[in-house]
Motif scaffolding. Structure first.
Motif, PDB file in Angstrom:
ATOM      1  N   GLY A   1      -7.523   1.530 -11.221  1.00 24.44           N
ATOM      2  CA  GLY A   1      -7.821   1.138  -9.858  1.00 24.44           C
ATOM      3  C   GLY A   1      -7.064  -0.080  -9.389  1.00 24.44           C
ATOM      4  O   GLY A   1      -7.287  -0.554  -8.269  1.00 24.44           O
TER       5      GLY A   1
ATOM      6  N   GLY B   1       1.553   4.469  -2.949  1.00 23.50           N
ATOM      7  CA  GLY B   1       1.093   5.790  -2.549  1.00 23.50           C
ATOM      8  C   GLY B   1      -0.025   5.827  -1.542  1.00 23.50           C
ATOM      9  O   GLY B   1      -0.680   6.868  -1.373  1.00 23.50           O
ATOM     10  N   GLY B   2      -0.279   4.712  -0.837  1.00 25.14           N
ATOM     11  CA  GLY B   2      -1.290   4.702   0.211  1.00 25.14           C
ATOM     12  C   GLY B   2      -2.704   4.880  -0.289  1.00 25.14           C
ATOM     13  O   GLY B   2      -3.561   5.415   0.428  1.00 25.14           O
ATOM     14  N   ARG B   3      -2.982   4.400  -1.500  1.00 26.25           N
ATOM     15  CA  ARG B   3      -4.318   4.579  -2.084  1.00 26.25           C
ATOM     16  C   ARG B   3      -5.211   3.362  -1.936  1.00 26.25           C
ATOM     17  O   ARG B   3      -6.332   3.340  -2.442  1.00 26.25           O
ATOM     18  CB  ARG B   3      -4.188   4.955  -3.559  1.00 26.25           C
ATOM     19  CG  ARG B   3      -3.584   6.337  -3.785  1.00 26.25           C
ATOM     20  CD  ARG B   3      -3.510   6.646  -5.271  1.00 26.25           C
ATOM     21  NE  ARG B   3      -2.508   5.847  -5.943  1.00 26.25           N
ATOM     22  CZ  ARG B   3      -2.512   5.590  -7.257  1.00 26.25           C
ATOM     23  NH1 ARG B   3      -3.510   6.039  -8.007  1.00 26.25           N
ATOM     24  NH2 ARG B   3      -1.544   4.880  -7.801  1.00 26.25           N
ATOM     25  N   GLY B   4      -4.728   2.328  -1.268  1.00 24.78           N
ATOM     26  CA  GLY B   4      -5.540   1.138  -1.055  1.00 24.78           C
ATOM     27  C   GLY B   4      -5.799   0.338  -2.317  1.00 24.78           C
ATOM     28  O   GLY B   4      -6.830  -0.357  -2.405  1.00 24.78           O
ATOM     29  N   LEU B   5      -4.887   0.400  -3.290  1.00 20.50           N
ATOM     30  CA  LEU B   5      -5.092  -0.334  -4.539  1.00 20.50           C
ATOM     31  C   LEU B   5      -4.837  -1.823  -4.350  1.00 20.50           C
ATOM     32  O   LEU B   5      -3.868  -2.218  -3.702  1.00 20.50           O
ATOM     33  CB  LEU B   5      -4.131   0.180  -5.628  1.00 20.50           C
ATOM     34  CG  LEU B   5      -4.214   1.645  -6.049  1.00 20.50           C
ATOM     35  CD1 LEU B   5      -3.169   1.923  -7.127  1.00 20.50           C
ATOM     36  CD2 LEU B   5      -5.603   1.987  -6.543  1.00 20.50           C
TER      37      LEU B   5
ATOM     38  N   ASP C   1       0.836  -1.194   0.000  1.00 22.95           N
ATOM     39  CA  ASP C   1       0.000   0.000   0.000  1.00 22.95           C
ATOM     40  C   ASP C   1       0.875   1.250   0.000  1.00 22.95           C
ATOM     41  O   ASP C   1       0.626   2.212  -0.740  1.00 22.95           O
ATOM     42  CB  ASP C   1      -0.939  -0.008   1.200  1.00 22.95           C
ATOM     43  CG  ASP C   1      -1.945   1.127   1.144  1.00 22.95           C
ATOM     44  OD1 ASP C   1      -2.563   1.326   0.085  1.00 22.95           O
ATOM     45  OD2 ASP C   1      -2.102   1.830   2.151  1.00 22.95           O
ATOM     46  N   GLU C   2       1.904   1.227   0.802  1.00 28.68           N
ATOM     47  CA  GLU C   2       2.834   2.366   0.828  1.00 28.68           C
ATOM     48  C   GLU C   2       3.552   2.510  -0.510  1.00 28.68           C
ATOM     49  O   GLU C   2       3.747   3.624  -1.009  1.00 28.68           O
ATOM     50  CB  GLU C   2       3.853   2.169   1.952  1.00 28.68           C
ATOM     51  CG  GLU C   2       4.885   3.287   2.065  1.00 28.68           C
ATOM     52  CD  GLU C   2       5.898   3.027   3.168  1.00 28.68           C
ATOM     53  OE1 GLU C   2       6.906   3.754   3.219  1.00 28.68           O
ATOM     54  OE2 GLU C   2       5.685   2.093   3.960  1.00 28.68           O
TER      55      GLU C   2
ATOM     56  N   THR D   1       0.029   6.284 -12.636  1.00 28.41           N
ATOM     57  CA  THR D   1       0.578   6.279 -11.280  1.00 28.41           C
ATOM     58  C   THR D   1       0.412   4.918 -10.610  1.00 28.41           C
ATOM     59  O   THR D   1       0.707   4.788  -9.413  1.00 28.41           O
ATOM     60  CB  THR D   1      -0.117   7.355 -10.419  1.00 28.41           C
ATOM     61  OG1 THR D   1      -1.523   7.079 -10.361  1.00 28.41           O
ATOM     62  CG2 THR D   1       0.109   8.744 -10.990  1.00 28.41           C
ATOM     63  N   ASN D   2      -0.052   3.942 -11.359  1.00 28.86           N
ATOM     64  CA  ASN D   2      -0.342   2.628 -10.771  1.00 28.86           C
ATOM     65  C   ASN D   2       0.598   1.541 -11.286  1.00 28.86           C
ATOM     66  O   ASN D   2       0.250   0.356 -11.285  1.00 28.86           O
ATOM     67  CB  ASN D   2      -1.793   2.218 -11.048  1.00 28.86           C
ATOM     68  CG  ASN D   2      -2.126   2.156 -12.533  1.00 28.86           C
ATOM     69  OD1 ASN D   2      -1.581   2.908 -13.338  1.00 28.86           O
ATOM     70  ND2 ASN D   2      -3.046   1.270 -12.905  1.00 28.86           N
TER      71      ASN D   2
END
Length: 264
Positions: free
Chosen positions: A113, A86-90, A82-83, A139-140
């Motif tokens: 997502g 970027g801490g987005r919960g993907l 997750d970190e 960004t993913n």
């Protein structure tokens, strides 16, 4: 000269990776040549490192983007996925072997997502994928350099992955080399605990004997079930792009097989 392209007089000179002093790293701050070093036991590798020229654009992408989006598989720490994203919960899918990264970038763009942790040892491909991700504003995507076995065994927490993708791995066609194929019972034993329940394992190959082996070992493993009720292969899912390599194989009459198995 425009303000954005000006260079400060005290700025450090740019050193081309093609003209570096002896002993200097190829890409300072970029992927390490042997990230795990000697602190992990040597084993038969399931991949064959490829040496080919890194273009100027790929080298620049590695130097600029690796500190932000790159990861060396050193086996020295457990990752917080997750970190990392970027801490987005993907939910995070692991892709082992991405070539030049075109298909990976397309899948990332069509499914923002989902985080894609893409592993390869091919330096030009690493630079190319980073460049594609930047140009597309993705960004993913994170790019990992090194041995995926060490990543799975040492660096990924239990049930941390939402999926695994292995597209067109080296088929090692000679019988004496079959032990080098990635999809083996021992590999599935390692993968299964890192996959969350319901996670999908997606494999594809144009080497029919390897497809048969994949189907056999996945079907036999107690932690996986075929998404095809009666067993067998699936048609290429819409989310997996047709790659240039795959198209060349189809033109030669190769039969591409996709397998989709679910973690129980």
């Amino acid at each position: 000269m425009s303000e954005s392209s000006s260079v400060r007089p005290d700025a450090a000179p740019h050193v081309s990776p093609f003209h570096r002093a002896k002993g200097e790293p190829r890409f300072p701050g970029g992927p390490a040549p042997d990230p795990a070093g000697s602190h992990h036991e040597r084993r038969i590798r399931s991949f064959q490192p490829r040496r080919s020229r890194v273009t100027t654009g790929q080298a620049e992408a590695l130097e600029r983007l690796w500190p932000q989006w790159g990861l060396d598989i050193d086996g020295r720490r457990v990752l917080d996925l997750d970190e990392l994203f970027g801490g987005r919960g993907l939910p995070v899918v692991l892709e082992i072997g991405f070539g030049m990264g075109e298909a990976t970038a397309r899948m990332a763009a069509e499914d923002p997502g989902t985080g894609i942790l893409a592993v390869d040892v091919h330096t030009p491909g690493q630079g190319n994928l980073l460049g594609l991700a930047e140009r597309a504003g993705l960004t993913n995507v994170r790019v990992a350099n090194g041995d995926a076995i060490i990543l799975l065994r040492e660096m990924l927490p239990p049930a941390s992955l939402a999926g695994l993708r292995v597209y067109f791995p080296d088929p090692w066609p000679k019988k004496r080399h079959h032990k080098r194929r990635l999809i083996q019972p021992e590999f599935l034993d390692l993968v299964a605990p890192r996959l969350a329940p319901g996670a999908i394992v997606h494999c594809a190959t144009d080497w029919e004997p390897y497809a048969e082996q994949m189907l056999e070992v996945l079907t036999a493993h107690p932690d996986f079930e075929n998404t095809v009720p009666d067993g067998g292969y699936v048609s290429r899912p819409a989310f997996r792009p047709l790659t240039r390599f795959e198209g060349q194989g189809l033109d030669k009459g190769h039969v591409v097989q996709d397998l989709l198995f679910r973690r129980r």
